[in-house]
Design a protein around this motif. Sequence first.
Motif, PDB file in Angstrom:
ATOM      1  N   TRP A  61      -8.527  11.327  -8.880  1.00 24.65           N
ATOM      2  CA  TRP A  61      -8.865  10.046  -8.249  1.00 24.65           C
ATOM      3  C   TRP A  61      -9.277  10.229  -6.791  1.00 24.65           C
ATOM      4  CZ3 TRP A  61      -3.961   7.308 -10.535  1.00 24.65           C
ATOM      5  CH2 TRP A  61      -4.238   6.894 -11.837  1.00 24.65           C
ATOM      6  N   PHE A  62      -8.509  11.028  -6.072  1.00 23.35           N
ATOM      7  CA  PHE A  62      -8.794  11.224  -4.650  1.00 23.35           C
ATOM      8  C   PHE A  62      -9.726  12.400  -4.385  1.00 23.35           C
ATOM      9  CE2 PHE A  62      -4.663   8.928  -4.207  1.00 23.35           C
ATOM     10  CZ  PHE A  62      -5.137   7.860  -3.448  1.00 23.35           C
ATOM     11  N   GLY A  63     -10.047  13.164  -5.434  1.00 18.85           N
ATOM     12  CA  GLY A  63     -10.927  14.319  -5.274  1.00 18.85           C
ATOM     13  C   GLY A  63     -12.303  14.066  -5.825  1.00 18.85           C
ATOM     14  N   ALA A  64     -12.576  14.614  -7.024  1.00 16.73           N
ATOM     15  CA  ALA A  64     -13.906  14.459  -7.630  1.00 16.73           C
ATOM     16  C   ALA A  64     -14.169  13.028  -8.072  1.00 16.73           C
ATOM     17  CB  ALA A  64     -14.030  15.406  -8.829  1.00 16.73           C
ATOM     18  N   ASN A  65     -13.084  12.283  -8.361  1.00 18.85           N
ATOM     19  CA  ASN A  65     -13.195  10.884  -8.799  1.00 18.85           C
ATOM     20  C   ASN A  65     -14.129  10.752 -10.007  1.00 18.85           C
ATOM     21  OD1 ASN A  65     -12.849   8.109  -8.937  1.00 18.85           O
ATOM     22  ND2 ASN A  65     -14.220   7.662  -7.220  1.00 18.85           N
ATOM     23  N   THR A  66     -13.850  11.554 -11.044  1.00 15.74           N
ATOM     24  CA  THR A  66     -14.673  11.497 -12.246  1.00 15.74           C
ATOM     25  C   THR A  66     -14.498  10.175 -12.991  1.00 15.74           C
ATOM     26  OG1 THR A  66     -12.891  12.606 -13.479  1.00 15.74           O
ATOM     27  CG2 THR A  66     -14.638  13.994 -12.554  1.00 15.74           C
ATOM     28  N   ALA A  67     -13.415   9.451 -12.659  1.00 15.73           N
ATOM     29  CA  ALA A  67     -13.198   8.148 -13.283  1.00 15.73           C
ATOM     30  C   ALA A  67     -14.118   7.079 -12.695  1.00 15.73           C
ATOM     31  CB  ALA A  67     -11.741   7.716 -13.111  1.00 15.73           C
ATOM     32  N   GLY A  68     -14.780   7.405 -11.584  1.00 14.69           N
ATOM     33  CA  GLY A  68     -15.725   6.475 -10.977  1.00 14.69           C
ATOM     34  C   GLY A  68     -15.079   5.271 -10.320  1.00 14.69           C
ATOM     35  N   LEU A  69     -13.880   5.447  -9.735  1.00 13.45           N
ATOM     36  CA  LEU A  69     -13.205   4.335  -9.072  1.00 13.45           C
ATOM     37  C   LEU A  69     -13.937   3.949  -7.796  1.00 13.45           C
ATOM     38  CD1 LEU A  69      -9.442   5.393  -9.425  1.00 13.45           C
ATOM     39  CD2 LEU A  69     -10.788   3.901 -10.916  1.00 13.45           C
ATOM     40  N   SER A  70     -13.990   2.668  -7.502  1.00 13.95           N
ATOM     41  CA  SER A  70     -14.648   2.188  -6.299  1.00 13.95           C
ATOM     42  C   SER A  70     -13.822   2.546  -5.067  1.00 13.95           C
ATOM     43  CB  SER A  70     -14.828   0.665  -6.362  1.00 13.95           C
ATOM     44  OG  SER A  70     -13.567   0.017  -6.333  1.00 13.95           O
ATOM     45  N   SER A  71     -14.445   2.476  -3.895  1.00 10.50           N
ATOM     46  CA  SER A  71     -13.714   2.763  -2.656  1.00 10.50           C
ATOM     47  C   SER A  71     -12.583   1.765  -2.457  1.00 10.50           C
ATOM     48  CB  SER A  71     -14.675   2.719  -1.467  1.00 10.50           C
ATOM     49  OG  SER A  71     -15.333   1.462  -1.398  1.00 10.50           O
ATOM     50  N   PHE A  72     -12.784   0.518  -2.901  1.00  9.67           N
ATOM     51  CA  PHE A  72     -11.731  -0.506  -2.818  1.00  9.67           C
ATOM     52  C   PHE A  72     -10.512  -0.081  -3.637  1.00  9.67           C
ATOM     53  CE2 PHE A  72      -9.514  -4.224  -4.418  1.00  9.67           C
ATOM     54  CZ  PHE A  72      -9.384  -5.020  -3.292  1.00  9.67           C
ATOM     55  N   ALA A  73     -10.756   0.377  -4.859  1.00 10.76           N
ATOM     56  CA  ALA A  73      -9.657   0.800  -5.725  1.00 10.76           C
ATOM     57  C   ALA A  73      -8.952   2.024  -5.161  1.00 10.76           C
ATOM     58  CB  ALA A  73     -10.176   1.091  -7.132  1.00 10.76           C
ATOM     59  N   LEU A  74      -9.732   2.964  -4.612  1.00 10.45           N
ATOM     60  CA  LEU A  74      -9.147   4.182  -4.065  1.00 10.45           C
ATOM     61  C   LEU A  74      -8.207   3.888  -2.906  1.00 10.45           C
ATOM     62  CD1 LEU A  74     -12.213   6.612  -4.117  1.00 10.45           C
ATOM     63  CD2 LEU A  74     -10.127   6.814  -5.464  1.00 10.45           C
ATOM     64  N   VAL A  75      -8.588   2.944  -2.053  1.00  8.72           N
ATOM     65  CA  VAL A  75      -7.788   2.666  -0.853  1.00  8.72           C
ATOM     66  C   VAL A  75      -6.608   1.763  -1.167  1.00  8.72           C
ATOM     67  CG1 VAL A  75      -7.792   1.627   1.441  1.00  8.72           C
ATOM     68  CG2 VAL A  75      -9.727   3.032   0.711  1.00  8.72           C
ATOM     69  N   TYR A  76      -6.870   0.637  -1.823  1.00 11.47           N
ATOM     70  CA  TYR A  76      -5.849  -0.390  -1.964  1.00 11.47           C
ATOM     71  C   TYR A  76      -5.071  -0.306  -3.274  1.00 11.47           C
ATOM     72  CZ  TYR A  76      -8.317  -2.272   2.037  1.00 11.47           C
ATOM     73  OH  TYR A  76      -8.896  -2.408   3.266  1.00 11.47           O
ATOM     74  N   MET A  77      -5.761  -0.221  -4.399  1.00 14.19           N
ATOM     75  CA  MET A  77      -5.054  -0.233  -5.672  1.00 14.19           C
ATOM     76  C   MET A  77      -4.201   1.016  -5.850  1.00 14.19           C
ATOM     77  SD  MET A  77      -6.450  -0.558  -9.571  1.00 14.19           S
ATOM     78  CE  MET A  77      -7.119  -2.178  -9.270  1.00 14.19           C
ATOM     79  N   LEU A  78      -4.755   2.180  -5.519  1.00 16.86           N
ATOM     80  CA  LEU A  78      -3.995   3.404  -5.721  1.00 16.86           C
ATOM     81  C   LEU A  78      -2.829   3.505  -4.749  1.00 16.86           C
ATOM     82  CD1 LEU A  78      -6.717   6.085  -6.538  1.00 16.86           C
ATOM     83  CD2 LEU A  78      -5.421   4.594  -8.066  1.00 16.86           C
ATOM     84  N   GLY A  79      -2.976   2.938  -3.558  1.00 16.94           N
ATOM     85  CA  GLY A  79      -1.849   2.903  -2.628  1.00 16.94           C
ATOM     86  C   GLY A  79      -0.707   2.074  -3.190  1.00 16.94           C
ATOM     87  N   ALA A  80      -1.033   0.888  -3.704  1.00 15.38           N
ATOM     88  CA  ALA A  80      -0.019   0.031  -4.315  1.00 15.38           C
ATOM     89  C   ALA A  80       0.545   0.674  -5.576  1.00 15.38           C
ATOM     90  CB  ALA A  80      -0.619  -1.338  -4.632  1.00 15.38           C
ATOM     91  N   LEU A  81      -0.312   1.378  -6.324  1.00 15.24           N
ATOM     92  CA  LEU A  81       0.142   2.039  -7.544  1.00 15.24           C
ATOM     93  C   LEU A  81       1.142   3.141  -7.217  1.00 15.24           C
ATOM     94  CD1 LEU A  81      -0.045   2.498 -10.598  1.00 15.24           C
ATOM     95  CD2 LEU A  81      -2.017   3.988 -10.169  1.00 15.24           C
ATOM     96  N   GLY A  82       0.853   3.916  -6.177  1.00 19.07           N
ATOM     97  CA  GLY A  82       1.791   4.956  -5.765  1.00 19.07           C
ATOM     98  C   GLY A  82       3.146   4.376  -5.403  1.00 19.07           C
ATOM     99  N   CYS A  83       3.122   3.249  -4.700  1.00 20.66           N
ATOM    100  CA  CYS A  83       4.362   2.566  -4.340  1.00 20.66           C
ATOM    101  C   CYS A  83       5.076   2.076  -5.589  1.00 20.66           C
ATOM    102  CB  CYS A  83       4.052   1.400  -3.407  1.00 20.66           C
ATOM    103  SG  CYS A  83       5.468   0.332  -3.054  1.00 20.66           S
ATOM    104  N   GLY A  84       4.322   1.483  -6.531  1.00 19.26           N
ATOM    105  CA  GLY A  84       4.919   0.946  -7.742  1.00 19.26           C
ATOM    106  C   GLY A  84       5.557   2.021  -8.604  1.00 19.26           C
ATOM    107  N   VAL A  85       4.864   3.150  -8.779  1.00 15.61           N
ATOM    108  CA  VAL A  85       5.408   4.251  -9.576  1.00 15.61           C
ATOM    109  C   VAL A  85       6.665   4.808  -8.913  1.00 15.61           C
ATOM    110  CG1 VAL A  85       4.976   6.574 -10.483  1.00 15.61           C
ATOM    111  CG2 VAL A  85       3.165   4.852 -10.545  1.00 15.61           C
ATOM    112  N   ASN A  86       6.603   4.996  -7.595  1.00 16.23           N
ATOM    113  CA  ASN A  86       7.766   5.528  -6.875  1.00 16.23           C
ATOM    114  C   ASN A  86       8.965   4.598  -6.982  1.00 16.23           C
ATOM    115  OD1 ASN A  86       9.018   7.281  -4.520  1.00 16.23           O
ATOM    116  ND2 ASN A  86       9.219   5.146  -3.904  1.00 16.23           N
TER     117      ASN A  86
END
Length: 360
Positions: A55-80
Amino acid sequence: MSEAVANSTAVVAKKKLLSGFFRKGVTIGLFSGFSYGLFSAFLAYAMTQGVWSDWFGANTAGLSSFALVYMLGALGCGVNDTCSAVWALGMAGIRGKLGDFFRTLNTKPGRMIMLAALMGGPIANSAYVIGLASAGSIIVPISALCPAIGAILGRVLYKQPLTKRMILGIGICVSASALIGISSITGGAQKGVGIGIIAAIIAALGWGIEGCIAGYSTAMVDSEIGIAIRQTTSGLANLIIFIPIIAIVGGNAGLSFHVIGQAFTSGPAMIWFAVSGLCAYLSFMSWYKGSSMTGVALGMATNGTYSFFGPFCCWIILGVGFGIKGWSLSPISWICAVLMAIGILIIAVNPMDLLKKKEA
């Protein structure tokens, strides 16, 4: 005479007992700051492993910059926080306290903890993770403004006194935070430093509010039960409410369930999320327990020493241990981190009182 001697001995014994109880509370509070530093380091490392590296490297999933910054940050918090909740509920089960957990949910202190968890979890924790991912450990001391914010909110909401000493401590914290921000902007910091600093300020606001709300309940609820409620509320709110809302705002409502599923099935990352969740459990439980033993102000202050332990642990574990670049801090940032810890201490307690000799 014998009765007077007995009363005097009892008074001395009581003072000694209270003094030992207070010192233990301070030690527990300091441990909460150190374990939060460990949590920060292991969480940041978890978000470089498994599917996160894609997700943060090659981003082969094609996530948008919005998803990379905000959604994945919240996801990391949620998983933790979900992993942390599993640790908390597991420990409560081992100690035979699961019944207390469910009973406390329907009490006023329990509901106050859930409200505090919403402020400190989905909002503050997510902002902290976003800041950490965007700007690195430089945001840790800035997010540690929460005791200063808590003191100001205590004055506004509860009419608690704001003394000259506390104002001095707040001034030191704000000045140190400003110096970190200025040095990062003028020193060629990484690209996401602006977003990181804003996220750190949001985190400080959220934790400051959490400290004010949770202060009511810390002395009324067992710390192990309190942290189980806190982490369970935070984890579920992130995964069920907060992340889907971010996905809807980003224009792809179904993306949230897709990334959540991938995150929880990524073995290499989940190993380290389990470690960061354990550290978060220990940190927040120690914060709640320390606050119940020393008072909310000093509890927040001792926990706020993560302004130093956070960058230190990230540097040792990520920079030195795993050899990841970008986790070292400039000398001015280290100085500001120490100044922040001093300012936090001044807010909570008069340093001169700590230097006074015990009375006989």
